[in-house]
Write a protein that holds these residues in place. Structure first.
Motif, short mmCIF file in Angstrom:
data_model
loop_
_atom_site.label_atom_id
_atom_site.label_comp_id
_atom_site.label_asym_id
_atom_site.label_seq_id
_atom_site.Cartn_x
_atom_site.Cartn_y
_atom_site.Cartn_z
N ALA A 93 1.35 -1.20 0.05
CA ALA A 93 -0.26 -0.12 0.13
C ALA A 93 0.91 1.67 0.40
CB ALA A 93 -1.32 0.17 0.77
N LEU A 94 1.86 1.06 0.84
CA LEU A 94 2.68 2.48 1.15
C LEU A 94 3.80 2.64 -0.73
CD1 LEU A 94 4.30 1.36 4.01
CD2 LEU A 94 3.28 3.68 4.10
N ALA A 106 0.52 3.52 -3.92
CA ALA A 106 0.24 4.72 -3.18
C ALA A 106 1.08 5.87 -3.54
CB ALA A 106 -0.54 5.08 -1.61
N SER A 107 2.50 6.08 -2.98
CA SER A 107 3.31 6.39 -3.21
C SER A 107 3.72 6.13 -4.77
CB SER A 107 4.48 6.63 -3.21
OG SER A 107 4.51 6.37 -1.32
N SER A 131 -4.90 1.56 -3.00
CA SER A 131 -3.62 2.71 -2.35
C SER A 131 -3.28 3.33 -4.05
CB SER A 131 -2.62 1.17 -2.41
OG SER A 131 -2.69 0.64 -1.42
N LEU A 163 -5.11 1.04 6.18
CA LEU A 163 -3.58 0.41 5.64
C LEU A 163 -3.96 2.17 4.56
CD1 LEU A 163 -3.58 -3.11 3.89
CD2 LEU A 163 -2.28 -2.22 6.01
N ALA A 207 -0.79 5.08 4.48
CA ALA A 207 -0.41 4.72 2.86
C ALA A 207 -0.38 6.58 2.18
CB ALA A 207 -0.60 4.02 1.99
N SER A 208 -1.58 7.18 2.70
CA SER A 208 -1.64 8.26 2.17
C SER A 208 -0.47 9.51 3.31
CB SER A 208 -3.20 9.13 3.09
OG SER A 208 -3.28 9.15 3.99
#
Length: 429
Positions: free
Chosen positions: A240-241, A244-245, A369, A401, A405-406
């Motif tokens: 997710a990290l 999302a990035s 994400s 999550l 992730a945001s």
């Protein structure tokens, strides 16, 4: 939010009982909620009927493939001509340049509303990669503000703007939650007397009424039928990290390109040059990307995610890039429409691309994400981005999550160009 018309509800004075202030707000909130929902549903139904004529009845009668390259290019070019005529000739010119408008802003003159709704309906039906949110919200705000100021001149103008904005967002998403988040975010920048819930009372009632009206007359759903995430682990958080990035970086690409594409379109000056040429480009992109890259994108996202594992990474990459380019062109050359729904398609396709490249990633994690990252980059609406990402997955386990992730995604996008311009054509940040 515009400081003059920022969403705010009447708040109780220090020496006045809150109940005496809040009770008179109930009837206006109910009326505005129902009216905004009916406006949204009416425009949506009209656009669907016209879409069926353009993409099913006419090509069937002519013996032409409905989504053939020739028909796609022809319909989108003709849509550009039709919208160009509306912008040129109809009083109010269908409102301001859509590249400079978001979900907020000062109310339009009521005379601009018919042209804006006609232009928005034509774009929805013709396959333009824009959603209904901006024209419907702007129209609801203009009508509510104009009628409200006449009926109750003592009520602050911002109160009518708040009711209409909240009611329409509630109708669009079929739930008042999104509206409550947006209005709360707006109120945070404009503190006033009274508690937050006192100030949210009328907008939340309008949003709930709009959402219930939509649910009673239609069956809105944003759930994509993704496999639920039931037991998230460290690998899901890491995915997710990263995704999302990546979505935030990809969305920023649109923000960086937007002023240049917009400036190129504005050099044509006349709407009967900008819009037909834009329609031609959209038609060519639609012919390249196929039917899934046409229209606002919500139904197309459901078709996309219904075949997880059936798309090659090359196909998904093409869909992602073509839809992003279509969104840029449509937003730059004067088509009336919103950018949230097409951005959701872009994020969904990007998420499925990540999942195709790394099959171990859970589909719900990948799609939600990526949508979160793309929306953060293009709209800078943090709560809306979280809400849409969570509701697409329809999985409570995703919410934690997405919240985490945001944070790195926000570090990437904050202070960067978003998919909206100021009056001088420079990107908002």
């Amino acid at each position: 939010m515009s400081s003059d018309h920022a969403p705010s509800a009447p708040s109780p004075a220090a020496d006045e009982a809150p109940l005496r202030v809040l009770l008179p707000q109930i009837l206006p909130a109910l009326v505005v909620g129902v009216g905004a929902a009916l406006l949204f549903l009416g425009i949506s139904a009209l656009a669907e009927e016209f879409k069926d004529v353009l993409w099913e009845d006419l090509p069937g009668a002519l013996g032409i493939g409905a989504y053939s390259a020739l028909w796609t290019v022809s319909v989108l070019t003709a849509t550009g001509v039709a919208v160009g005529l509306v912008v040129w000739k109809v009083p109010g010119h269908a409102g301001p340049d859509p590249a400079t408008t978001g979900l907020d802003g000062a109310p339009l003159a009521p005379g601009a509303v018919p042209g804006l709704l006609v232009a928005g309906t034509l774009a929805l039906a013709g396959g333009v990669s824009l959603g209904p949110e901006n024209p419907v919200i702007a129209s609801a705000v203009a009508l509510t503000y104009g009628l409200g100021r006449r009926a109750a001149p003592a009520v602050p103008g911002g109160a009518w703007v708040a009711l209409a904005t909240a009611a329409t967002i509630g109708a669009l998403f079929g739930t008042p939650v999104a509206a409550a988040l947006v209005i709360s975010e707006a109120l945070a920048g404009h503190p006033g007397p009274g508690s937050l819930w006192d100030r949210l009372f009328a907008p939340l009632l309008a949003a709930g009424t709009g959402a219930v009206t939509t649910q009673l007359l239609a069956e809105p759903t944003f759930a994509l039928g993704l496999p639920p995430l039931t037991d998230p682990g460290g690998e899901d958080l890491l995915a997710a990290l990263v995704i999302a990035s990546a979505g935030a970086l990809f969305g920023l690409l649109a923000g960086h390109l937007f002023p240049y594409v917009h400036a190129a379109a504005r050099r044509l000056r006349h709407p009967l040059l900008m819009l037909p040429l834009g329609g031609l480009v959209l038609g060519l992109l639609g012919a390249l990307g196929g039917p899934l890259t046409l229209f606002k994108g919500l139904e197309e996202v459901k078709q996309l995610t219904a075949n997880i594992g059936g798309w090659s990474s090359g196909e998904l990459a093409k869909l992602t890039v073509v839809k992003l380019l279509a969104l840029l062109v449509a937003s730059s050359c004067g088509f009336r429409g919103g950018r949230i729904f097409p951005a959701v398609f872009v994020g969904s396709a990007l998420g499925l691309l990540a999942q195709a490249l790394v099959p171990e990633v859970h589909p719900a994690v990948a799609v939600s994400s990526a949508v979160l990252g793309v929306l953060l980059a293009t709209t800078r609406q943090g709560w809306i981005s979280l809400f849409v990402g969570a509701v697409l997955a329809a999985s409570p386990a995703m919410l934690a999550l997405l919240c985490l992730a945001s944070l790195p995604a926000w570090l990437i996008v904050t202070g960067r160009p978003q998919l909206e311009l100021d009056g001088a054509g420079k990107p908002l940040r």
